[in-house]
Write an enzyme that holds these catalytic residues in place. Structure first.
Site, PDB file in Angstrom:
ATOM      1  N   ASN A  69      25.500  71.181 115.189  1.00 36.05           N
ATOM      2  CA  ASN A  69      26.583  70.248 114.915  1.00 36.05           C
ATOM      3  C   ASN A  69      26.360  68.972 115.717  1.00 36.05           C
ATOM      4  O   ASN A  69      25.827  69.000 116.832  1.00 36.05           O
ATOM      5  CB  ASN A  69      27.940  70.861 115.296  1.00 36.05           C
ATOM      6  CG  ASN A  69      29.104  70.098 114.694  1.00 36.05           C
ATOM      7  OD1 ASN A  69      29.204  69.955 113.478  1.00 36.05           O
ATOM      8  ND2 ASN A  69      29.994  69.598 115.532  1.00 36.05           N
ATOM      9  N   LYS A  70      26.755  67.857 115.150  1.00 36.05           N
ATOM     10  CA  LYS A  70      26.555  66.574 115.808  1.00 36.05           C
ATOM     11  C   LYS A  70      27.298  66.497 117.134  1.00 36.05           C
ATOM     12  O   LYS A  70      26.781  65.978 118.133  1.00 36.05           O
ATOM     13  CB  LYS A  70      27.015  65.450 114.878  1.00 36.05           C
ATOM     14  CG  LYS A  70      26.798  64.043 115.415  1.00 36.05           C
ATOM     15  CD  LYS A  70      27.253  63.005 114.406  1.00 36.05           C
ATOM     16  CE  LYS A  70      27.038  61.592 114.926  1.00 36.05           C
ATOM     17  NZ  LYS A  70      27.492  60.575 113.937  1.00 36.05           N
ATOM     18  N   GLY A 130      26.528  72.295 110.533  1.00 37.80           N
ATOM     19  CA  GLY A 130      27.881  71.749 110.450  1.00 37.80           C
ATOM     20  C   GLY A 130      28.929  72.716 110.942  1.00 37.80           C
ATOM     21  O   GLY A 130      28.939  73.892 110.562  1.00 37.80           O
ATOM     22  N   ALA A 131      29.825  72.228 111.796  1.00 42.39           N
ATOM     23  CA  ALA A 131      30.893  73.051 112.350  1.00 42.39           C
ATOM     24  C   ALA A 131      32.253  72.602 111.845  1.00 42.39           C
ATOM     25  O   ALA A 131      33.227  72.538 112.595  1.00 42.39           O
ATOM     26  CB  ALA A 131      30.852  73.020 113.875  1.00 42.39           C
ATOM     27  N   GLY A 132      32.309  72.257 110.554  1.00 41.38           N
ATOM     28  CA  GLY A 132      33.597  72.010 109.913  1.00 41.38           C
ATOM     29  C   GLY A 132      34.229  73.329 109.527  1.00 41.38           C
ATOM     30  O   GLY A 132      33.891  74.389 110.058  1.00 41.38           O
ATOM     31  N   TYR A 133      35.136  73.284 108.553  1.00 41.99           N
ATOM     32  CA  TYR A 133      35.847  74.504 108.155  1.00 41.99           C
ATOM     33  C   TYR A 133      34.881  75.583 107.680  1.00 41.99           C
ATOM     34  O   TYR A 133      34.902  76.720 108.161  1.00 41.99           O
ATOM     35  CB  TYR A 133      36.849  74.189 107.039  1.00 41.99           C
ATOM     36  CG  TYR A 133      37.964  73.262 107.453  1.00 41.99           C
ATOM     37  CD1 TYR A 133      38.880  73.641 108.419  1.00 41.99           C
ATOM     38  CD2 TYR A 133      38.108  72.004 106.880  1.00 41.99           C
ATOM     39  CE1 TYR A 133      39.912  72.793 108.816  1.00 41.99           C
ATOM     40  CE2 TYR A 133      39.125  71.148 107.257  1.00 41.99           C
ATOM     41  CZ  TYR A 133      40.021  71.545 108.229  1.00 41.99           C
ATOM     42  OH  TYR A 133      41.025  70.703 108.616  1.00 41.99           O
ATOM     43  N   GLU A 173      49.165  60.827 102.502  1.00 40.22           N
ATOM     44  CA  GLU A 173      49.553  61.409 103.792  1.00 40.22           C
ATOM     45  C   GLU A 173      49.435  60.371 104.911  1.00 40.22           C
ATOM     46  O   GLU A 173      50.250  60.357 105.842  1.00 40.22           O
ATOM     47  CB  GLU A 173      48.682  62.633 104.103  1.00 40.22           C
ATOM     48  CG  GLU A 173      48.996  63.833 103.220  1.00 40.22           C
ATOM     49  CD  GLU A 173      48.498  65.136 103.801  1.00 40.22           C
ATOM     50  OE1 GLU A 173      49.258  66.133 103.747  1.00 40.22           O
ATOM     51  OE2 GLU A 173      47.369  65.169 104.320  1.00 40.22           O
ATOM     52  N   GLN A 189      41.225  74.966 102.506  1.00 37.85           N
ATOM     53  CA  GLN A 189      41.324  76.400 102.249  1.00 37.85           C
ATOM     54  C   GLN A 189      40.151  76.893 101.409  1.00 37.85           C
ATOM     55  O   GLN A 189      39.676  78.027 101.591  1.00 37.85           O
ATOM     56  CB  GLN A 189      42.658  76.755 101.585  1.00 37.85           C
ATOM     57  CG  GLN A 189      42.885  76.206 100.195  1.00 37.85           C
ATOM     58  CD  GLN A 189      44.094  76.839  99.500  1.00 37.85           C
ATOM     59  OE1 GLN A 189      44.287  78.053  99.554  1.00 37.85           O
ATOM     60  NE2 GLN A 189      44.910  76.018  98.850  1.00 37.85           N
ATOM     61  N   LYS A 214      53.858  72.780 105.747  1.00 35.60           N
ATOM     62  CA  LYS A 214      52.618  72.083 106.061  1.00 35.60           C
ATOM     63  C   LYS A 214      52.129  72.449 107.456  1.00 35.60           C
ATOM     64  O   LYS A 214      50.928  72.654 107.689  1.00 35.60           O
ATOM     65  CB  LYS A 214      52.833  70.575 105.960  1.00 35.60           C
ATOM     66  CG  LYS A 214      51.623  69.721 106.317  1.00 35.60           C
ATOM     67  CD  LYS A 214      50.508  69.857 105.309  1.00 35.60           C
ATOM     68  CE  LYS A 214      49.394  68.871 105.592  1.00 35.60           C
ATOM     69  NZ  LYS A 214      48.272  69.018 104.650  1.00 35.60           N
TER      70      LYS A 214
END
Length: 402
Positions: A37-38, A10-13, A170, A316, A376
């Site tokens: 990663n997909k 996985g190449a998320g955070y 949001e 975070q 933000k």
């Protein structure tokens, strides 16, 4: 003797921070690093609501992995993970398989409908770039269709959003910016288009104090957002939501579910012990009983020793976990002690559109309005810096001081 192989899923955070830190701190002789990663890109999952509303271009919310990771130091594999065979230290992919000595599972989340009938079949979900782009295109299609029909149905312009948490609020904040633009573009009376948020709990945004929630709700209502709070969704249909004990049907041309997420289903298929879809990890972020497997981000629960509860899953948190996981793997390779994860909470900011927001920062200081909106953007750019470095911030960053 072959060098140890570190595989990151996985190449998320969490996964990207882990990979970058490993590649920066380890020499090629110390270990082989593999990132699976997909897609060949990373996307900022905390920006997906903007893509779904159509307020930013999908390409702004993503960047190529080769722009953040040196392919000479990291082997990149673009494939889908099917299962982890722990006994064999092997990862089964859709098109191949990979062995590992150290494994980092950071596969992110999937939408959780909590068993609400019809939700998977009839509601969109903000899960990735493509699903978010589809929502934006569907919304605009509804407006274009309305403008060309002889006897248009006002219900086609209604946008129904299930869930009053972070993503849901949001998202409606972005819709409050976008819908007036679409009305102008297609020459439609603004009063014809509705934005409706449905939440079962007695309040929206449970992570914020009451005064900030009151501000957020009024700000959104002033821009045309309608709220149905304390209203459980009983069922989703092709026409909209059936809500409340009286089973009222709220009709809409666009229905979006943002009410919950859970860990990636690969965890269950791989035989991990799960609590509400995620793995409870030890303080050093390893799976209990597994010396060489780390589970990060939305796939895990990390306990806050002070409160006795898990830390809420945020971007975070995931980036900080990635840094600690990388350092612990390096420590293990060098026969040094690992360290426990300690979350450094830098605060929480929610956008309510382009120029409005609310937040808790710096030991509980509250901000709202334009100051929160600016903060933000700073938070978003810091996230970009953590996962991609300064070049990515310059290319994709939001904050423009001049």
């Amino acid at each position: 003797m072959s060098k140890p192989k570190i595989v990151v899923l996985g190449a998320g955070y969490a996964g990207l921070v882990t990979t970058r830190r490993l590649s920066q701190k380890l020499s090629p002789e110390e270990a082989e690093i593999v990132l699976i990663n997909k897609h060949n890109y990373h996307y900022e999952s905390t920006w997906l609501h903007e893509v779904a509303a159509g307020t930013i271009n999908p390409n702004q919310a993503r960047f190529m992995l080769t722009d953040a990771v040196n392919p000479k130091k990291v082997r990149l594999i673009y494939d889908s993970v099917l299962e982890v065979k722990r006994d064999e230290q092997r990862v089964v992919l859709e098109n191949s398989e990979v062995t590992y000595d150290y494994l980092v599972i950071a596969l992110g989340w999937v939408s959780n409908t909590f068993g609400i009938p019809g939700m998977e079949e009839h509601a969109f979900a903000i899960t990735d770039i493509d699903s978010s782009r589809l929502i934006a295109e569907h919304i605009e299609y509804q407006f274009a269709k309305y403008a060309t029909e002889e006897n248009p149905n006002d219900e086609d312009l209604a946008i129904l959003v299930g869930g009053g948490g972070f993503t849901g609020i949001e998202f409606v904040g972005e819709l409050a910016e976008k819908i007036p633009q679409l009305c102008k573009k297609y020459d439609i009376d603004r009063s014809k288009a509705r934005i409706i948020n449905v939440e079962a709990a007695p309040s929206i945004l449970p992570m914020f104090d009451e005064d900030l929630v009151t501000y957020a709700k009024k700000s959104l209502e002033d821009r045309g957002v309608e709220f149905m709070i304390g209203t459980p969704i009983k069922e989703a249909t092709s026409e909209g939501f059936i809500v409340g004990d009286d089973k009222e049907l709220v009709k809409a041309g666009t229905v979006v579910w943002t009410g919950g997420v859970t860990g990636n289903p690969v965890l269950a298929k791989s035989g991990f012990e799960l609590v509400k879809g995620k793995v409870n990890v030890d303080a050093d972020l390893r799976v209990p009983g597994e010396e060489n497997i780390f589970v990060l981000g939305d796939c895990s629960w990390v306990m806050d020793k002070e409160s006795g509860r898990p830390y809420p899953p945020t971007g975070q948190l995931a980036t900080q976990e990635g840094a600690v996981a990388a350092d612990n793997i390096i420590a293990m390779l060098r026969n040094q002690p690992v360290k426990d994860f300690v979350f450094n909470n830098k605060g929480t900011v929610a956008s309510l559109g382009i120029t409005d927001g609310i937040g808790n920062i710096l030991d509980g200081n509250k901000i709202r309005g334009k100051a929160a909106a600016a903060m933000k953007k700073v938070v978003d750019d810091r996230s970009l810096f953590m996962v991609g470095g300064p070049k990515i911030v310059l290319k994709k960053g939001k904050f423009r001081p001049f």
